[in-house]
Design an enzyme around this catalytic site. Structure first.
Site, short mmCIF file in Angstrom:
data_model
loop_
_atom_site.label_atom_id
_atom_site.label_comp_id
_atom_site.label_asym_id
_atom_site.label_seq_id
_atom_site.Cartn_x
_atom_site.Cartn_y
_atom_site.Cartn_z
CD GLU A 132 -25.67 28.24 37.92
OE1 GLU A 132 -25.65 29.45 37.57
OE2 GLU A 132 -24.73 27.70 38.52
CB CYS A 190 -29.78 34.39 33.22
SG CYS A 190 -28.15 33.80 32.75
P1 NAD Z 1 -38.55 28.51 34.24
O1 NAD Z 1 -38.16 28.56 35.66
O2 NAD Z 1 -39.96 28.84 33.89
O3 NAD Z 1 -38.28 27.07 33.61
C1 NAD Z 1 -37.02 26.42 33.68
C2 NAD Z 1 -37.19 24.92 33.65
O4 NAD Z 1 -37.94 24.53 34.78
C3 NAD Z 1 -37.93 24.37 32.42
O5 NAD Z 1 -37.24 23.24 31.94
C4 NAD Z 1 -39.27 23.95 32.99
O6 NAD Z 1 -39.78 22.80 32.35
C5 NAD Z 1 -38.95 23.63 34.42
N1 NAD Z 1 -40.10 23.81 35.34
C6 NAD Z 1 -41.16 24.62 35.20
N2 NAD Z 1 -41.97 24.52 36.29
C7 NAD Z 1 -41.40 23.60 37.11
C8 NAD Z 1 -41.74 23.06 38.40
N3 NAD Z 1 -42.85 23.44 39.05
N4 NAD Z 1 -40.90 22.16 38.97
C9 NAD Z 1 -39.77 21.78 38.33
N5 NAD Z 1 -39.39 22.26 37.12
C10 NAD Z 1 -40.19 23.16 36.52
O7 NAD Z 1 -37.52 29.46 33.49
P2 NAD Z 1 -37.48 29.87 31.98
O8 NAD Z 1 -38.62 30.80 31.68
O9 NAD Z 1 -37.30 28.68 31.13
O10 NAD Z 1 -36.10 30.69 31.94
C11 NAD Z 1 -36.01 32.02 32.31
C12 NAD Z 1 -35.47 32.19 33.71
O11 NAD Z 1 -34.29 31.44 33.84
C13 NAD Z 1 -35.07 33.63 34.00
O12 NAD Z 1 -35.43 33.94 35.31
C14 NAD Z 1 -33.57 33.63 33.84
O13 NAD Z 1 -32.89 34.64 34.55
C15 NAD Z 1 -33.23 32.27 34.36
N6 NAD Z 1 -31.97 31.81 33.79
C16 NAD Z 1 -30.91 31.66 34.63
C17 NAD Z 1 -29.69 31.28 34.10
C18 NAD Z 1 -28.49 31.09 34.98
O14 NAD Z 1 -27.54 30.46 34.51
N7 NAD Z 1 -28.46 31.57 36.20
C19 NAD Z 1 -29.56 31.04 32.74
C20 NAD Z 1 -30.67 31.20 31.93
C21 NAD Z 1 -31.88 31.59 32.47
#
Ligand code: NAD
Length: 474
Positions: free
Chosen positions: A217, A251
């Site tokens: 997602e 998002c």
């Molecule tokens: P992010 O990708 O930085 O982090 C998301 C999660 O991934 C966190 O729990 C983090 O601990 C984990 N993470 C970070 N690095 C990682 C790695 N190398 N390997 C595995 N896991 C890792 O995202 P964010 O800043 O928390 O959220 C914002 C982003 O999420 C935006 O791009 C937004 O569009 C997207 N988002 C999507 C949805 C959806 O339902 N499609 C909903 C909300 C947010």
């Protein structure tokens, strides 16, 4: 904890969930119902505590927004699952082709086992719990890794889930990126990741090592197209609302607007006025959410500076003191016109209250623009002309669409929620989540009397005439 210890600890948690799952691999409805009810009651009983702690992590998050966009969505999701899961769980009889009758076919939904859930910070409760509803409803165990950007919330979630579930049922792993990486390396039976496209690549490749299926997602730049047939007053209010909820840290927030050049001036004036009606002041306003962290505040300021340096015109809503706003890490609605493709604001997902406008003189031009961008998570179209609406629906590809609205398709339990291409893969919510977190096992049941023996070797003339007859009925 050293990284070896983190990995060992997580593996141990996974193994004990697996062992426990093996003892009860297909829980009956009353057991699943009990879990969903406990989850719902826990969220309801702790609404205020969640509001408070999420706000502390954000430095300020509107309590009402937490109720609307986290608590209410979860409540609707749980109630929907409670009402419909018994039907989704039932084996489904499907048709059997004439040549195989009187045998029969059915599909049996089966729990997959242990599902990993990695969630982001922007709606920390909703995006951890909504997948969990599908996971538990489908009879699985869950391991959850919430975001390190909301550390207080993550600890509270661990504590509250720990009060209603054993670690063999639901395990919460808190910690930083090191924990997230070790977590995504685990051989789950399915992994659902909500977060950025950039991290999505890492998660998908970690999961690929074990052939763990993933639901991704992700994010992206969701376009909003305003047609000349649109009711402009409605479009202005709905776009302002979708853009400013959670200060644009959504998002599916409208990322940019495509509209006719001669309408842009009035639209921007009206949008700014609307934002000022919603938020008479941005500084100190309990209804307006802060930017999550300095890193993101600086990133958003950088997008504005970059656009301005490359010739954009910037309009800001309100007249709040900029130093006070910076202290509170708040950014008002900032509309960016005279944009060019080389500006970073036109290249990266914005994820904040900045809204660039791109002139587009015709439906063809708008469709062409969207088609040339990476496939977005959401698309919004405002207008009354049904033929144009249908062209947008048929000729653009996005995760989901709201027509004459922003974001609301996400909260329709009967619609699949998910992206496409760089905005994600797979979907969940409602029955779509139940199917994502189940193995839909196909079962063929042979009858006592079967014509199959007519095709047993040795192959004779009788076999050939049988084949000829079958060719006619297939
Ligand atoms: P992010 O990708 O930085 O982090 C998301 C999660 O991934 C966190 O729990 C983090 O601990 C984990 N993470 C970070 N690095 C990682 C790695 N190398 N390997 C595995 N896991 C890792 O995202 P964010 O800043 O928390 O959220 C914002 C982003 O999420 C935006 O791009 C937004 O569009 C997207 N988002 C999507 C949805 C959806 O339902 N499609 C909903 C909300 C947010």
């Amino acid at each position: 904890m050293s990284s070896t210890n983190v990995t060992a600890h997580l593996r141990e948690a996974l193994e004990s969930q697996r062992a426990s799952f093996a003892k009860a691999p297909n829980p009956p409805w009353h057991k699943r119902k009990e879990k969903l009810q406990k989850l719902g009651a826990m969220i309801e009983a702790n609404e205020e505590e969640f509001q408070k702690i999420i706000s502390e992590d954000f430095s300020h998050r509107s309590f009402v927004e937490t109720s609307i966009a986290e608590i209410m969505i979860i409540k609707a999701g749980i109630n929907h699952a409670l009402k419909h899961t018994p039907r989704w769980m039932r084996p489904k009889k499907v048709s059997t082709a004439l040549q195989f009758k009187p045998a029969s076919n059915r599909i049996i939904p089966q729990p997959l086992g242990v599902i990993g859930i990695i969630s982001p910070w922007n709606y920390p409760l909703q995006l951890a719990i909504m997948p969990l509803i599908g996971v538990l409803g489908a009879g699985n165990r869950a391991m959850v890794k919430p975001s390190e950007f909301t550390p207080k919330f993550s600890e509270l979630l661990k504590q509250k889930l720990g009060e209603i579930f054993s670690e063999e049922e639901v395990y919460v792993a808190t910690g930083g990126v090191d924990v997230a990486q070790a977590f995504s390396d685990l051989p789950f039976d399915h992994l659902v990741f909500t977060g950025s496209t950039a991290v999505g690549y890492h998660v998908a490749s970690a999961a690929a090592k074990h052939l763990t299926p993933v639901t991704l997602e992700l994010g992206g730049k969701s376009p909003t197209i305003i047609d000349e047939s649109a009711n402009m007053a409605q479009a202005v209010a709905r776009i302002a609302n979708g853009k400013l909820l959670n200060a644009g840290q959504t998002c599916v927030a409208p990322d940019y607007v495509l509209m006719a050049k001669d309408k842009i001036g009035t639209f921007v004036d009206d949008l700014i006025k609307q934002a000022e009606v919603f938020y008479p002041s941005f500084a100190g306003n309990p209804d307006y959410t802060a930017i999550i962290a300095d890193k993101h505040y600086k990133r958003l300021q950088g997008l504005i500076e970059d656009a301005e340096a490359k010739g954009a015109t910037i309009r800001v809503a309100g007249d709040d003191d900029s130093q006070q706003m910076a202290k509170e890490r708040r950014i008002p609605l900032t509309v960016v016109t005279d944009t060019t493709p080389d500006m970073k604001i036109m290249q990266e997902e914005i994820f904040g209250p900045l809204l660039p406008i791109v002139p587009s003189e015709s439906l063809d031009e708008a469709i062409d623009y969207v088609q040339k961008q990476p496939r977005p998570l959401a698309l919004y179209w405002f207008g009354e002309d049904k033929a144009k609406r249908d062209r947008i629906l048929n000729e653009t590809i996005s995760g989901g669409v709201s027509i004459n609205e922003t974001a609301w398709h996400v909260v329709q339990e009967d619609l699949p929620f998910g992206g496409v291409g760089p905005s994600g893969m797979g979907s969940y919510h409602g029955e779509h989540g139940f199917k994502t977190f189940s193995h839909m096992k196909g079962v063929f049941q042979q009858s006592k009397f079967s014509g199959g023996k007519m095709l047993y070797p040795p192959y004779t003339d009788k076999t050939k005439s049988m084949l000829n007859m079958m060719k006619k009925i297939l």
